[in-house]
Design a protein around this motif. Sequence first.
Motif, PDB file in Angstrom:
ATOM      1  N   MET A   1       0.843  -1.175   0.000  1.00 41.86           N
ATOM      2  CA  MET A   1       0.000   0.000   0.000  1.00 41.86           C
ATOM      3  C   MET A   1       0.889   1.239   0.000  1.00 41.86           C
ATOM      4  SD  MET A   1      -3.505   0.543   1.911  1.00 41.86           S
ATOM      5  CE  MET A   1      -3.304   1.209   3.538  1.00 41.86           C
ATOM      6  N   CYS A   2       0.384   2.305  -0.612  1.00 39.68           N
ATOM      7  CA  CYS A   2       1.157   3.536  -0.742  1.00 39.68           C
ATOM      8  C   CYS A   2       0.588   4.603   0.187  1.00 39.68           C
ATOM      9  CB  CYS A   2       1.081   4.000  -2.188  1.00 39.68           C
ATOM     10  SG  CYS A   2       2.084   5.432  -2.525  1.00 39.68           S
ATOM     11  N   GLU A   3       1.399   5.075   1.095  1.00 36.89           N
ATOM     12  CA  GLU A   3       0.999   6.162   1.998  1.00 36.89           C
ATOM     13  C   GLU A   3       1.804   7.399   1.626  1.00 36.89           C
ATOM     14  OE1 GLU A   3       2.425   3.306   3.778  1.00 36.89           O
ATOM     15  OE2 GLU A   3       0.513   2.270   3.842  1.00 36.89           O
ATOM     16  N   ILE A  21      -0.871   9.226   4.494  1.00 38.39           N
ATOM     17  CA  ILE A  21      -2.166   9.534   3.895  1.00 38.39           C
ATOM     18  C   ILE A  21      -2.471   8.526   2.786  1.00 38.39           C
ATOM     19  CG2 ILE A  21      -3.465  11.245   2.555  1.00 38.39           C
ATOM     20  CD1 ILE A  21      -3.071  11.945   5.555  1.00 38.39           C
ATOM     21  N   VAL A  22      -3.684   7.961   2.851  1.00 38.44           N
ATOM     22  CA  VAL A  22      -4.098   6.968   1.854  1.00 38.44           C
ATOM     23  C   VAL A  22      -5.341   7.409   1.079  1.00 38.44           C
ATOM     24  CG1 VAL A  22      -3.080   5.013   3.079  1.00 38.44           C
ATOM     25  CG2 VAL A  22      -5.443   5.687   3.582  1.00 38.44           C
ATOM     26  N   ASP A  35      -5.590   9.327   6.980  1.00 36.70           N
ATOM     27  CA  ASP A  35      -4.401   8.489   7.110  1.00 36.70           C
ATOM     28  C   ASP A  35      -4.794   7.020   7.246  1.00 36.70           C
ATOM     29  OD1 ASP A  35      -5.120   8.038   9.775  1.00 36.70           O
ATOM     30  OD2 ASP A  35      -3.574   9.344  10.597  1.00 36.70           O
ATOM     31  N   ILE A  36      -3.801   6.164   7.424  1.00 31.75           N
ATOM     32  CA  ILE A  36      -4.039   4.719   7.454  1.00 31.75           C
ATOM     33  C   ILE A  36      -4.917   4.295   8.629  1.00 31.75           C
ATOM     34  CG2 ILE A  36      -1.993   4.087   6.145  1.00 31.75           C
ATOM     35  CD1 ILE A  36      -0.557   3.523   8.753  1.00 31.75           C
ATOM     36  N   LEU A  37      -5.042   5.138   9.647  1.00 28.69           N
ATOM     37  CA  LEU A  37      -5.900   4.832  10.793  1.00 28.69           C
ATOM     38  C   LEU A  37      -7.301   5.428  10.633  1.00 28.69           C
ATOM     39  CD1 LEU A  37      -3.325   5.435  13.672  1.00 28.69           C
ATOM     40  CD2 LEU A  37      -4.014   3.253  12.633  1.00 28.69           C
ATOM     41  N   GLY A  38      -7.529   6.149   9.534  1.00 30.46           N
ATOM     42  CA  GLY A  38      -8.824   6.761   9.290  1.00 30.46           C
ATOM     43  C   GLY A  38      -8.984   8.147   9.888  1.00 30.46           C
ATOM     44  N   ASN A  54       5.819   7.021  -6.737  1.00 31.12           N
ATOM     45  CA  ASN A  54       7.151   6.467  -6.501  1.00 31.12           C
ATOM     46  C   ASN A  54       7.817   7.069  -5.269  1.00 31.12           C
ATOM     47  OD1 ASN A  54       7.075   4.723  -8.700  1.00 31.12           O
ATOM     48  ND2 ASN A  54       7.824   6.300 -10.091  1.00 31.12           N
ATOM     49  N   SER A  55       7.692   8.370  -5.082  1.00 29.89           N
ATOM     50  CA  SER A  55       8.311   9.017  -3.917  1.00 29.89           C
ATOM     51  C   SER A  55       7.317   9.202  -2.771  1.00 29.89           C
ATOM     52  CB  SER A  55       8.908  10.374  -4.306  1.00 29.89           C
ATOM     53  OG  SER A  55       7.886  11.258  -4.700  1.00 29.89           O
TER      54      SER A  55
END
Length: 110
Positions: A1-3, A21-22, A35-38, A54-55
Amino acid sequence: MCEFKVTVSDGGQSSMVATDIVYAELVDGKIILKDILGVSLVVESAIISHVNVNSQQMKLLSLPIINNFIKFIEHYNKCISEREYNPDLEKIWNQFKIDGDTLVEDLKGV
């Protein structure tokens, strides 16, 4: 997964505002980041100006005039979809022009 790491620029200064941030969505002239925690973060009068998977970077541009521009586009689209003119569209456009003129005049004083 990309954050993503998210930075916000106001035209001059740039600062990191969030990490991991997703999710990003434009809602009523505001960018909603999650974010990944909502956990949500709201960035006012902003647009996404750059995304690099990529970055893992996302850049936002935030200026007060952006909100009126987005309001104009949303009202314009509503008029088109309903095939009906709404006088509010002209009011929003005129405010957008006033805000733009103010930015230009402020810049002359720099």
